[in-house]
Design a protein around this motif. Sequence first.
Motif, mmCIF file in Angstrom:
data_model
loop_
_atom_site.group_PDB
_atom_site.id
_atom_site.type_symbol
_atom_site.label_atom_id
_atom_site.label_comp_id
_atom_site.label_asym_id
_atom_site.label_seq_id
_atom_site.Cartn_x
_atom_site.Cartn_y
_atom_site.Cartn_z
ATOM 1 N N ASN A 252 0.841 -1.197 0.000
ATOM 2 C CA ASN A 252 0.000 0.000 0.000
ATOM 3 C C ASN A 252 0.875 1.245 0.000
ATOM 4 O O ASN A 252 1.871 1.323 0.726
ATOM 5 N N SER B 156 -3.015 0.695 -3.919
ATOM 6 C CA SER B 156 -2.916 -0.585 -3.226
ATOM 7 C C SER B 156 -2.688 -1.709 -4.218
ATOM 8 O O SER B 156 -3.327 -1.752 -5.275
ATOM 9 N N LYS C 254 -3.072 -4.845 -3.130
ATOM 10 C CA LYS C 254 -3.751 -6.018 -2.576
ATOM 11 C C LYS C 254 -5.259 -5.811 -2.410
ATOM 12 O O LYS C 254 -5.880 -6.350 -1.490
ATOM 13 N N GLN D 8 -7.037 -3.552 -1.310
ATOM 14 C CA GLN D 8 -7.565 -2.969 -0.078
ATOM 15 C C GLN D 8 -8.350 -1.691 -0.346
ATOM 16 O O GLN D 8 -9.301 -1.384 0.351
#
Length: 238
Positions: free
Chosen positions: A65, A88, A90, A92
């Motif tokens: 992030n 991000s 991932k 998120q």
Amino acid sequence: MTLMLHAGGEAIAYDALTALSTPDPTASHVPVPHHAVVDMVRYALGFFGHELLEEHHAVTTDGMNYFGVLSLRSPHGDYTDMVGLRNSHKKQFPIGIAIGSRVFVCDNLAFSADHVIRRKHTANAKRDLPGLVAAVIEPLGVARQALAHTYDRYKSLSLPDEMADQAIMAMYRDGVINVTRIADVLRAYEEPPHDWGDKTPWRLFNAATFTLTGRVAENPAATRRLHDVIDGVCQRLL
């Protein structure tokens, strides 16, 4: 500069940012390199004539992030306009680009500004983002000039003590500050830690933002409500 790091974020230089690896794409998630988001915004700002004054970047410990804040030299006064970024790898949160007179980007995911772009990491994100960024930054000059006029109005009006007291209580009632900060705002207004001029709405605005420093990430809407309070004071004074 208001990049808050208290949930695991670590400051990082831009050059180190370019060295971070980007995960491979999947059918539903196509990560955009953190530095690519910065590069797009830098390019658009320069193309439309905005002078970058300084920048700060941070990533979470796993590098997945990213959070950043860019400040722009203001041709209008003694303050800076800000651009906040986040990205991000991932899933998120989506790519975020926020623009305002003061932007708060926090590693606990608080993200607030006058204009915000949010774009999911899809196959077309990298293609579409430059146009989206340009569409917001192109009229930024007009927005910065309007903000300068607002601040000029704040500076031009004499503020009686009674109205200043009422405005501070309005900040409390509207959730700009909590009860423990009422005295802090009053103290900063009566005994300014910086030269904010005579007793005007501008001085009160600065007293409040000074008191809020480091706390707005937990209540990002506070700055908008603060403007509403100060604008209301100005309307009563005109």
